[in-house]
Design an enzyme around this catalytic site. Structure first.
Site, mmCIF file in Angstrom:
data_model
loop_
_atom_site.group_PDB
_atom_site.id
_atom_site.type_symbol
_atom_site.label_atom_id
_atom_site.label_comp_id
_atom_site.label_asym_id
_atom_site.label_seq_id
_atom_site.Cartn_x
_atom_site.Cartn_y
_atom_site.Cartn_z
ATOM 1 N N SER A 117 40.045 42.906 36.301
ATOM 2 C CA SER A 117 41.023 41.835 36.103
ATOM 3 C C SER A 117 42.145 42.304 35.168
ATOM 4 O O SER A 117 42.839 43.267 35.502
ATOM 5 C CB SER A 117 40.306 40.581 35.576
ATOM 6 O OG SER A 117 41.124 39.452 35.700
ATOM 7 N N ASP A 194 38.182 35.319 45.780
ATOM 8 C CA ASP A 194 38.643 35.349 44.393
ATOM 9 C C ASP A 194 39.685 34.258 44.193
ATOM 10 O O ASP A 194 40.758 34.292 44.797
ATOM 11 C CB ASP A 194 39.247 36.725 44.089
ATOM 12 C CG ASP A 194 39.504 36.930 42.612
ATOM 13 O OD1 ASP A 194 39.909 35.961 41.935
ATOM 14 O OD2 ASP A 194 39.300 38.059 42.130
ATOM 15 N N HIS A 226 35.455 36.501 41.664
ATOM 16 C CA HIS A 226 36.045 37.287 40.582
ATOM 17 C C HIS A 226 34.994 37.737 39.552
ATOM 18 O O HIS A 226 35.326 38.405 38.577
ATOM 19 C CB HIS A 226 37.104 36.418 39.888
ATOM 20 C CG HIS A 226 38.104 37.167 39.057
ATOM 21 N ND1 HIS A 226 39.089 37.963 39.600
ATOM 22 C CD2 HIS A 226 38.273 37.248 37.705
ATOM 23 C CE1 HIS A 226 39.834 38.489 38.627
ATOM 24 N NE2 HIS A 226 39.355 38.083 37.474
#
Lengths: 250, 250
Positions: A117, A194, A226
């Site tokens: 991320s 996600d 995610h």
């Protein structure tokens, strides 16, 4: 500053090293407890270093404050009050590797970087702004084009101010169009479920790679989100990828 | 009551099932987030069920109360106020398997059980008190002989009262001397750095197995403690063990 170092048994010395950068609200503990990376680090005999760069005590999760407090963001701040100490790009790319080289028997010519991320953003900009420093780079669901994503842009502006050119200096999709250097050896995975995918803008990065003629293995995976089940599911593939560039014997 | 069910892809149906029992202060979340069992459940195609039996809201961790509140203990309480609802042995051995059989396509003749710490105690007494019900049993650092261990005895007395014979009915080391039934197929691992080892009393259980002529694979592992890095390190071996009895194809 806190960081974890995983040293496999039966290591060749000096050993290759892989840096891992955590997401916005994660720490090195999330990674070492939930990703299961140790099995693959042992298998491929790679030292793994995971820093926690988040000034966590200040951030108030309950208030959901979108401020620059207590978040992991891998830039060098230019805006007050962050510019004095929040020099996280330099920390991750210079200060920490120096500490690791001075204290562990690792090979400074064999290092790679990965992240999740916002840590994936950190990994990509580290590779792109330091041509040749990392033999390979990989990311799980990275923030790819923050200058074109309202929430991510707002966050970067806390540290960088609102000058568009400055923001673009920390944007992987902008950086890759200007990249000159050795092969980057990029591997990226993102889940098709996600919920952050509109903010991540992986398709912009993929298109910029194509335009720039830079090879990248970019993979969208059905059914994954995610979180850390997604990460642990593809951890083996990421270690296999890095091992091709870090290790002679695989 | 909360429980997790992991269903691998490409499952033969009806499928074998493995129950996992958590330690005293853990829940099913600890197991599913930190143990990495999913990789091995997928590999061996075994459905895995992990209940949380802990009435967590009542227990005050900060006060370190050693009371019967908010702890996972796999007995049927006879003492008030617990005797009304805290019938955890029946829940784990009858009620939950019935729910699983009614809602998932599993083979009730192919089930095994495993657990950690107090959950290891739960797994062992489940196998010992239900001859033939579980094809194999395994435990990470189980509580083996609570009637001879002051802290564990005190805990059991909260639910069971202080009658010595009643306590011994829930003690794996006492139960194994009287066991009559098919092969138990026991696998146990414990770390040599486990700070609870004086309470666990694995050596008493090992000696009782020998005296009773019951085969058990009992392994002490150098350098490991009581935590989830220990568990995740030996998870593969435990699944391999259970697969020998649960799965035709391995």
């Amino acid at each position: 500053m806190r960081f974890s170092v995983f040293i496999p048994d039966n290591l060749e010395r000096p050993a290759p090293v892989l840096y891992h950068l955590s997401g916005l609200l994660c720490s090195e503990q999330t990674f070492i407890q939930k990703s299961g990376f140790q099995r693959w680090a042992s298998h491929y005999r790679i030292v793994v270093v995971s820093p926690d760069i988040c000034p966590r005590v200040i951030y108030d999760v309950e208030k959901h404050e979108i401020e620059a407090k207590g978040l992991s963001c891998y830039v060098n701040a230019v805006k007050k009050p962050w510019n004095k100490n929040y020099q996280m790009f330099s920390y991750v790319n210079e200060e920490l590797p120096n500490i690791i080289q001075e204290n562990f028997n690792i090979d400074k010519d064999r290092q790679s970087i990965m992240g999740h991320s916002m840590g994936g953003h950190g990994a990509l900009i580290s590779a792109l702004k330091n041509p040749g420093k990392f033999l390979s780079v990989s990311a799980f669901a990275p923030v790819c084009n923050p200058s074109r994503s309202p929430d991510e842009r707002l966050l970067l502006e806390c540290y960088l101010g609102d000058d568009p050119e400055t923001i673009e200096e920390w944007d992987p999709t902008c950086l890759i169009t200007k990249y000159k250097g050795p092969e980057l050896n990029i591997l990226i995975h993102q889940g098709k479920n996600d919920k952050h995918q509109r903010d991540l803008k992986l398709e912009n990065f993929a298109n910029a790679c194509k335009k720039a003629g830079i090879a990248a293995s970019i993979n969208l995976e059905e059914g994954y989100d995610h979180g850390f089940y997604f990460i642990s599911s593809f951890m083996e593939q990421h270690f296999h990828h890095h091992s091709k560039f870090l290790c002679d014997s695989f």
